[in-house]
Every structure is written in structure tokens, then in C-alpha cells.
Design an enzyme around this catalytic site. Structure first.
Site, PDB file in Angstrom:
ATOM      1  N   CYS A  79       0.679  -1.272  -0.111  1.00 55.88           N
ATOM      2  CA  CYS A  79       0.153  -0.127  -0.049  1.00 55.88           C
ATOM      3  C   CYS A  79       0.884   1.347   0.090  1.00 55.88           C
ATOM      4  CB  CYS A  79      -1.070  -0.015   1.375  1.00 55.88           C
ATOM      5  SG  CYS A  79      -2.434   1.268   0.898  1.00 55.88           S
ATOM      6  N   HIS A 180      -3.882  -4.339  -0.628  1.00 57.99           N
ATOM      7  CA  HIS A 180      -3.625  -5.055   0.699  1.00 57.99           C
ATOM      8  C   HIS A 180      -3.854  -6.747   0.698  1.00 57.99           C
ATOM      9  CE1 HIS A 180      -3.498  -1.698   3.512  1.00 57.99           C
ATOM     10  NE2 HIS A 180      -4.361  -0.955   2.426  1.00 57.99           N
ATOM     11  N   GLU A 182      -3.038  -8.860   2.708  1.00 60.58           N
ATOM     12  CA  GLU A 182      -3.527  -9.230   4.122  1.00 60.58           C
ATOM     13  C   GLU A 182      -4.837  -9.126   4.178  1.00 60.58           C
ATOM     14  OE1 GLU A 182      -2.795  -4.787   5.001  1.00 60.58           O
ATOM     15  OE2 GLU A 182      -2.094  -6.431   3.585  1.00 60.58           O
TER      16      GLU A 182
END
Length: 209
Positions: A79, A180, A182
Site C-alpha cells: 500500500c 492489501h 493481508e
């Protein structure tokens, strides 16, 4: 062990939990020696580019990260962390970045809702180890208002949003994801697993020297 760089800006626990979920040993740190001894570096980030560079400078991390990247150690920006890999950003004021990748970070063009937030298809442009085992256009989760204006040869994949916004970039041992991983469900975890493999390969080659 992967060092997750702590400079006061970023969803550090989400990244570390995702890594732990796939069996990766990691540590959240801003300690220079710990970062030097790590097998790889992940630079996350949420917020504004100028403040992030200021925080990195004040912690003495800018030159350290540049030096560690030059060793060939796998380095992954996520990011805002991806944006910091580039030469500069126009966010708020022109600010110099880490300079690990060529390009300048610019505001997404008007005409679409900003920030670009939510799921979007990631269109593959060239082969990248991070997309190994994935479809050509998997969906990933974005939250960003700025994009990397960079040469085509560092863009591995991206998503259209008023402009073709690079989603995955790389050059040598330097990798970046604007989205992202994650927060991108199984697709994101697979990309982190692919990065884990890169780290293992690099660590093995270093030990064999």
C-alpha cells in the site's frame, strides 16, 4: 525471519497475523540490527507519503532500507509502503521517496470515486513470482487515492480506475503491492506464500556462498 518495518504508520498487526497464518516467522521492528539480520523486509503503510518519509528519516531508516535493498534481500512494500519504493510523490507536496523503483506517485484522476476502495480485478501484465498459482485476473482489495506513474517494465499487474493503476510492481528483489494482500482473502495469502518461497530461496543461496 521477516522484518516488518515499524515507523508508526501501518496496519502492522494485520500483516504479521497473515504471515503467522502461513507459518512465517516475523517481527515488527524499527531496530536497525534486527532489520539487517532479517531474511526479508516488508514495508507496510497507511497514511500520507510526506509524513511517512519524515517518520522513516527521523528513525534513521531511509539509508538503512536502501542499503538492505541493495544486498539483494527480498523487499516487499505494501500500500503506502509500495508508493514509498518510488523516486517521489506529489501527495500534498513533492517529496522524495526511497528511490528503489523508477517513477512518481500521482493522484488518481478525477471522474471516479476517490479513494479507490474495495475489490477490483488485478490484470496480469507480465510474469511475476507473486502471482504463481493464481488466475490471470484475481480480485484484490484496494484502499488508495494515489497511484504509481512508472515504466511499463516494472508493472507486473494492475487495475483500471480512471487510469491503469499498478497493483503489483517489481524490479529484481524489490516488490510492491498497491492493494492489501493481508486483506485480500485467499488470493492475498497465496501471494504472501509466494513471497515466503522467494525468501526461502534467497536465504538458501546466501547460506551456500
Amino acid at each position: 525471519m521477516i522484518a516488518i518495518v515499524d515507523y508508526g504508520m501501518g496496519n502492522l498487526r494485520s500483516v504479521s497475523k497473515a504471515l503467522e497464518h502461513i507459518g512465517v516467522s516475523c517481527v515488527i521492528t524499527d531496530d536497525a540490527e534486527t532489520i539487517r539480520k532479517s531474511d526479508a523486509i516488508i514495508l507496510p503503510g497507511v497514511g500520507a507519503f510526506p509524513k511517512a518519509m519524515k517518520e522513516l528519516q527521523e528513525r534513521g531508516l531511509v539509508s538503512l532500507l536502501q542499503e538492505e535493498a541493495a544486498t539483494g534481500k527480498p523487499f516487499f512494500g505494501i500500500c503506502l509502503g509500495m508508493q514509498l519504493l518510488f523516486e517521489a510523490s506529489e501527495e500534498i507536496e513533492y517529496t522524495t521517496g526511497l528511490g528503489l523503483l523508477p517513477g512518481v506517485v500521482r493522484k488518481l484522476p478525477a471522474g471516479r470515486k476517490i479513494p479507490h476502495m474495495g475489490w477490483n480485478a488485478l490484470e496480469k501484465k507480465q510474469e511475476t513470482p507473486l502471482m504463481k498459482g493464481l488466475d490471470e485476473s484475481p480480485y484484490v482489495y484496494y484502499v488508495h487515492s494515489y497511484y504509481a506513474d512508472c515504466p511499463a517494465d516494472v508493472i507486473d499487474a494492475g487495475s483500471p480506475y480512471g487510469v491503469f493503476a499498478p497493483g503489483l510492481v517489481s524490479k529484481g528483489n524489490i516488490f510492491g503491492a498497491q492493494f492489501h494482500p493481508e486483506k485480500s482473502s485467499d488470493v492475498g495469502l497465496k501471494m504472501l506464500e509466494n513471497f515466503k518461497e522467494l525468501v526461502a530461496t534467497w536465504s538458501s543461496s546466501r547460506l551456500s556462498i
